[in-house]
Motif scaffolding. Structure first.
Motif, PDB file in Angstrom:
ATOM      1  N   ILE A 118      43.341  -9.609 -10.131  1.00  0.00           N
ATOM      2  CA  ILE A 118      43.832 -10.849 -10.728  1.00  0.00           C
ATOM      3  C   ILE A 118      43.184 -12.049 -10.042  1.00  0.00           C
ATOM      4  CG2 ILE A 118      45.878 -12.273 -11.094  1.00  0.00           C
ATOM      5  CD1 ILE A 118      47.486  -9.600 -11.251  1.00  0.00           C
ATOM      6  N   TRP A 119      43.163 -12.056  -8.696  1.00  0.00           N
ATOM      7  CA  TRP A 119      42.577 -13.217  -8.026  1.00  0.00           C
ATOM      8  C   TRP A 119      41.060 -13.239  -8.146  1.00  0.00           C
ATOM      9  CZ3 TRP A 119      38.918 -13.769  -4.338  1.00  0.00           C
ATOM     10  CH2 TRP A 119      38.694 -12.771  -3.393  1.00  0.00           C
ATOM     11  N   ARG A 120      40.441 -12.074  -8.279  1.00  0.00           N
ATOM     12  CA  ARG A 120      38.995 -12.055  -8.481  1.00  0.00           C
ATOM     13  C   ARG A 120      38.630 -12.746  -9.803  1.00  0.00           C
ATOM     14  NH1 ARG A 120      39.855  -8.766  -4.593  1.00  0.00           N
ATOM     15  NH2 ARG A 120      38.505  -7.238  -3.627  1.00  0.00           N
ATOM     16  N   LYS A 121      39.425 -12.518 -10.829  1.00  0.00           N
ATOM     17  CA  LYS A 121      39.172 -13.208 -12.098  1.00  0.00           C
ATOM     18  C   LYS A 121      39.371 -14.715 -11.949  1.00  0.00           C
ATOM     19  CE  LYS A 121      39.740  -9.759 -15.737  1.00  0.00           C
ATOM     20  NZ  LYS A 121      40.413  -9.447 -17.016  1.00  0.00           N
ATOM     21  N   GLU A 122      40.380 -15.109 -11.201  1.00  0.00           N
ATOM     22  CA  GLU A 122      40.598 -16.538 -10.974  1.00  0.00           C
ATOM     23  C   GLU A 122      39.392 -17.156 -10.257  1.00  0.00           C
ATOM     24  OE1 GLU A 122      41.759 -20.366 -10.469  1.00  0.00           O
ATOM     25  OE2 GLU A 122      42.680 -18.902 -11.826  1.00  0.00           O
ATOM     26  N   ALA A 123      38.855 -16.468  -9.266  1.00  0.00           N
ATOM     27  CA  ALA A 123      37.688 -16.973  -8.547  1.00  0.00           C
ATOM     28  C   ALA A 123      36.488 -17.126  -9.487  1.00  0.00           C
ATOM     29  CB  ALA A 123      37.337 -16.039  -7.396  1.00  0.00           C
ATOM     30  N   LEU A 124      36.265 -16.142 -10.328  1.00  0.00           N
ATOM     31  CA  LEU A 124      35.149 -16.209 -11.275  1.00  0.00           C
ATOM     32  C   LEU A 124      35.370 -17.299 -12.314  1.00  0.00           C
ATOM     33  CD1 LEU A 124      34.544 -12.387 -11.634  1.00  0.00           C
ATOM     34  CD2 LEU A 124      32.870 -14.035 -10.777  1.00  0.00           C
ATOM     35  N   ALA A 125      36.632 -17.545 -12.658  1.00  0.00           N
ATOM     36  CA  ALA A 125      36.932 -18.649 -13.573  1.00  0.00           C
ATOM     37  C   ALA A 125      36.579 -19.979 -12.918  1.00  0.00           C
ATOM     38  CB  ALA A 125      38.403 -18.623 -13.965  1.00  0.00           C
ATOM     39  N   GLN A 126      36.882 -20.120 -11.642  1.00  0.00           N
ATOM     40  CA  GLN A 126      36.522 -21.347 -10.936  1.00  0.00           C
ATOM     41  C   GLN A 126      35.010 -21.525 -10.862  1.00  0.00           C
ATOM     42  OE1 GLN A 126      38.491 -21.732  -7.140  1.00  0.00           O
ATOM     43  NE2 GLN A 126      40.530 -21.313  -7.983  1.00  0.00           N
ATOM     44  N   MET A 127      34.271 -20.435 -10.893  1.00  0.00           N
ATOM     45  CA  MET A 127      32.809 -20.487 -10.880  1.00  0.00           C
ATOM     46  C   MET A 127      32.226 -20.722 -12.272  1.00  0.00           C
ATOM     47  SD  MET A 127      31.905 -17.264  -8.424  1.00  0.00           S
ATOM     48  CE  MET A 127      32.249 -17.225  -6.671  1.00  0.00           C
ATOM     49  N   GLY A 128      33.076 -20.626 -13.315  1.00  0.00           N
ATOM     50  CA  GLY A 128      32.606 -20.820 -14.673  1.00  0.00           C
ATOM     51  C   GLY A 128      31.926 -19.607 -15.277  1.00  0.00           C
ATOM     52  N   ILE A 129      32.249 -18.406 -14.760  1.00  0.00           N
ATOM     53  CA  ILE A 129      31.582 -17.187 -15.237  1.00  0.00           C
ATOM     54  C   ILE A 129      32.418 -16.454 -16.275  1.00  0.00           C
ATOM     55  CG2 ILE A 129      30.658 -14.941 -14.522  1.00  0.00           C
ATOM     56  CD1 ILE A 129      30.053 -16.314 -11.796  1.00  0.00           C
ATOM     57  N   ILE A 130      33.700 -16.235 -15.992  1.00  0.00           N
ATOM     58  CA  ILE A 130      34.612 -15.635 -16.961  1.00  0.00           C
ATOM     59  C   ILE A 130      35.930 -16.397 -16.892  1.00  0.00           C
ATOM     60  CG2 ILE A 130      33.532 -13.362 -16.673  1.00  0.00           C
ATOM     61  CD1 ILE A 130      36.092 -12.469 -15.195  1.00  0.00           C
ATOM     62  N   SER A 131      36.840 -16.086 -17.802  1.00  0.00           N
ATOM     63  CA  SER A 131      38.167 -16.697 -17.757  1.00  0.00           C
ATOM     64  C   SER A 131      39.049 -15.932 -16.784  1.00  0.00           C
ATOM     65  CB  SER A 131      38.807 -16.700 -19.145  1.00  0.00           C
ATOM     66  OG  SER A 131      39.251 -15.394 -19.475  1.00  0.00           O
ATOM     67  N   ALA A 132      40.170 -16.527 -16.422  1.00  0.00           N
ATOM     68  CA  ALA A 132      41.119 -15.877 -15.513  1.00  0.00           C
ATOM     69  C   ALA A 132      42.116 -15.004 -16.261  1.00  0.00           C
ATOM     70  CB  ALA A 132      41.860 -16.931 -14.699  1.00  0.00           C
ATOM     71  N   ASP A 133      41.996 -14.876 -17.575  1.00  0.00           N
ATOM     72  CA  ASP A 133      42.976 -14.110 -18.366  1.00  0.00           C
ATOM     73  C   ASP A 133      42.975 -12.642 -17.953  1.00  0.00           C
ATOM     74  OD1 ASP A 133      43.967 -16.183 -20.201  1.00  0.00           O
ATOM     75  OD2 ASP A 133      41.892 -16.233 -20.905  1.00  0.00           O
ATOM     76  N   PHE A 134      44.152 -12.040 -18.024  1.00  0.00           N
ATOM     77  CA  PHE A 134      44.349 -10.660 -17.581  1.00  0.00           C
ATOM     78  C   PHE A 134      45.238  -9.953 -18.592  1.00  0.00           C
ATOM     79  CE2 PHE A 134      45.211  -7.270 -14.508  1.00  0.00           C
ATOM     80  CZ  PHE A 134      44.041  -7.278 -13.746  1.00  0.00           C
ATOM     81  N   THR A 135      45.128  -8.623 -18.640  1.00  0.00           N
ATOM     82  CA  THR A 135      46.011  -7.859 -19.528  1.00  0.00           C
ATOM     83  C   THR A 135      47.426  -7.860 -18.954  1.00  0.00           C
ATOM     84  OG1 THR A 135      45.337  -5.822 -18.406  1.00  0.00           O
ATOM     85  CG2 THR A 135      44.206  -6.382 -20.463  1.00  0.00           C
ATOM     86  N   ARG A 136      48.397  -7.953 -19.840  1.00  0.00           N
ATOM     87  CA  ARG A 136      49.793  -8.034 -19.415  1.00  0.00           C
ATOM     88  C   ARG A 136      50.437  -6.642 -19.320  1.00  0.00           C
ATOM     89  NH1 ARG A 136      49.121 -13.012 -22.248  1.00  0.00           N
ATOM     90  NH2 ARG A 136      49.285 -12.003 -24.262  1.00  0.00           N
ATOM     91  N   PRO A 137      51.415  -6.547 -18.395  1.00  0.00           N
ATOM     92  CA  PRO A 137      51.999  -7.601 -17.541  1.00  0.00           C
ATOM     93  C   PRO A 137      51.153  -7.827 -16.295  1.00  0.00           C
ATOM     94  CG  PRO A 137      53.137  -5.548 -17.139  1.00  0.00           C
ATOM     95  CD  PRO A 137      52.158  -5.273 -18.253  1.00  0.00           C
ATOM     96  N   TYR A 138      51.235  -9.056 -15.759  1.00  0.00           N
ATOM     97  CA  TYR A 138      50.569  -9.351 -14.496  1.00  0.00           C
ATOM     98  C   TYR A 138      51.187 -10.594 -13.870  1.00  0.00           C
ATOM     99  CZ  TYR A 138      47.812 -13.257 -16.454  1.00  0.00           C
ATOM    100  OH  TYR A 138      47.422 -14.448 -17.005  1.00  0.00           O
ATOM    101  N   ARG A 139      50.980 -10.771 -12.576  1.00  0.00           N
ATOM    102  CA  ARG A 139      51.480 -11.924 -11.852  1.00  0.00           C
ATOM    103  C   ARG A 139      50.382 -12.968 -11.758  1.00  0.00           C
ATOM    104  NH1 ARG A 139      55.638 -11.145  -8.199  1.00  0.00           N
ATOM    105  NH2 ARG A 139      55.423 -13.381  -7.840  1.00  0.00           N
ATOM    106  N   GLN A 140      50.623 -14.133 -12.309  1.00  0.00           N
ATOM    107  CA  GLN A 140      49.620 -15.190 -12.282  1.00  0.00           C
ATOM    108  C   GLN A 140      49.448 -15.740 -10.866  1.00  0.00           C
ATOM    109  OE1 GLN A 140      50.518 -18.162 -15.209  1.00  0.00           O
ATOM    110  NE2 GLN A 140      50.120 -16.812 -16.931  1.00  0.00           N
ATOM    111  N   VAL A 141      48.269 -16.281 -10.611  1.00  0.00           N
ATOM    112  CA  VAL A 141      47.965 -16.872  -9.316  1.00  0.00           C
ATOM    113  C   VAL A 141      48.633 -18.245  -9.231  1.00  0.00           C
ATOM    114  CG1 VAL A 141      46.112 -17.616  -7.773  1.00  0.00           C
ATOM    115  CG2 VAL A 141      45.765 -15.653  -9.296  1.00  0.00           C
ATOM    116  N   SER A 142      49.303 -18.515  -8.123  1.00  0.00           N
ATOM    117  CA  SER A 142      49.969 -19.805  -7.931  1.00  0.00           C
ATOM    118  C   SER A 142      48.952 -20.894  -7.612  1.00  0.00           C
ATOM    119  CB  SER A 142      50.981 -19.713  -6.789  1.00  0.00           C
ATOM    120  OG  SER A 142      50.299 -19.563  -5.550  1.00  0.00           O
ATOM    121  N   ASP A 143      49.371 -22.138  -7.739  1.00  0.00           N
ATOM    122  CA  ASP A 143      48.490 -23.257  -7.405  1.00  0.00           C
ATOM    123  C   ASP A 143      48.068 -23.192  -5.938  1.00  0.00           C
ATOM    124  OD1 ASP A 143      48.592 -24.238  -9.981  1.00  0.00           O
ATOM    125  OD2 ASP A 143      50.190 -25.672  -9.569  1.00  0.00           O
ATOM    126  N   ARG A 144      48.995 -22.794  -5.097  1.00  0.00           N
ATOM    127  CA  ARG A 144      48.676 -22.673  -3.667  1.00  0.00           C
ATOM    128  C   ARG A 144      47.569 -21.650  -3.441  1.00  0.00           C
ATOM    129  NH1 ARG A 144      50.749 -19.233   0.310  1.00  0.00           N
ATOM    130  NH2 ARG A 144      50.645 -20.047   2.452  1.00  0.00           N
TER     131      ARG A 144
END
Length: 303
Positions: free
Chosen positions: A257-283
């Motif tokens: 989940i956090w790897r996708k968030e990192a790649l989203a911040q890089m502009g490579i893929i989105s942070a979307d994940f198959t459900r259910p999953y715990r989203q990454v907090s702002d912190r």
């Protein structure tokens, strides 16, 4: 396949907010990791959320991956399923797509607790294809280790190529390497054993962090091949530090989940994940952003 070694990235599967596979982003991710120095691509593994996709989706993922890799690195296709027939359907599709090897766990959900069933399964899969076959030892999901009773029986099969050891246990890796390394390639699938595995003869690593920070993992491999164990150890320690983010939540899938968030911040893929999953907090997003910035500084500025 006899020359496949090094960093084989278990590829994430980009999806949109409707959980549909985003094939354009998949191609972009493949370019990113190849340019980052990985030696192979493994699609439809645990990191790729494979069990949450239809067989049609998974088979298309293999086709798109082969096309996107375009011969630059081998594409290895995960074909795991809960029964032999469905595994063989995936094997056939992988052959037709041009994959260079296939990887399978023992059948899941209905546990193959009988060693006789396990032997029959391996013989059926290897007998149905000329592709190299790797067995995937992941007891945290399947519920048991690949045993010596099984492996002693099947390790002489010509196209049984190797084992991906995702146990995370030094004793398990030692057992596999010492008993079978002269017949099978042994790959480390648990990142906490990267340094230990390479120092003790592993043919390569299958690290999901290579989706995000491929150049770090490429350095782990190249330094080990040069015998520069100090650099290898330093880079493995960096991987362990980065992977502290794996604990951002109690989700079993939190590393991916956090790897996708990192790649989203890089502009490579989105942070979307198959459900259910715990989203990454702002912190946690801020922590991820710090690592992304550090990685860019480390490699884009030539440090």
């Amino acid at each position: 396949m006899s020359k496949v070694e090094g960093i084989v990235v278990p590829l994430l599967t980009p999806v949109n907010e409707r959980e549909e596979v985003h094939y354009g982003q998949l191609e972009k991710l493949i370019d990113y990791v190849i340019c980052g120095g990985v030696n192979g691509i493994f699609v439809n593994g645990t990191t790729g959320e494979f069990a949450r996709f239809s067989m049609a989706d998974r088979q298309k993922i293999v086709r798109i991956a082969v096309e996107a890799a375009d011969g630059r690195v081998p594409v290895i296709a995960g074909v795991s399923e809960c029964g032999t027939r469905r595994v063989l359907e995936n094997v056939k599709a992988a052959e037709e797509a041009g994959a260079e090897a296939v990887v399978t766990t023992m059948p899941y959900y209905f546990p193959t607790s009988s060693v006789g069933e396990q032997i029959e399964f391996v013989r059926d899969v290897t007998g149905a294809t000329k592709l190299p076959v790797l067995l995937y030892d992941i007891p945290s999901v399947i519920g048991f280790h690949l045993t010596e009773e099984l492996l002693d029986e099947v390790c002489g099969i010509d196209n049984l190529y190797g084992i991906k050891d995702s146990s995370g246990e030094k004793a398990s890796f030692d057992r596999l390497w010492k008993r079978y390394h002269d017949k099978l390639q042994i790959f480390v699938g648990a990142e906490e054993l990267n340094h230990y595995g390479l120092k003790n003869g592993a043919s390569g690593l299958v690290p999901s962090l290579a989706n995000v920070f491929p150049k770090v993992l490429a350095e782990v491999w190249t330094s080990s091949q040069k015998g520069d164990w100090e650099t290898c150890k330093e880079r493995c320690a960096l991987v362990d530090e980065m992977n502290q983010l794996n604990r951002f939540s109690d989700s079993w899938m939190s590393p991916n989940i956090w790897r996708k968030e990192a790649l989203a911040q890089m502009g490579i893929i989105s942070a979307d994940f198959t459900r259910p999953y715990r989203q990454v907090s702002d912190r946690e997003k801020r922590k991820i952003a710090q690592w992304v910035a550090y990685y860019k500084e480390l490699y884009e500025n030539g440090r």
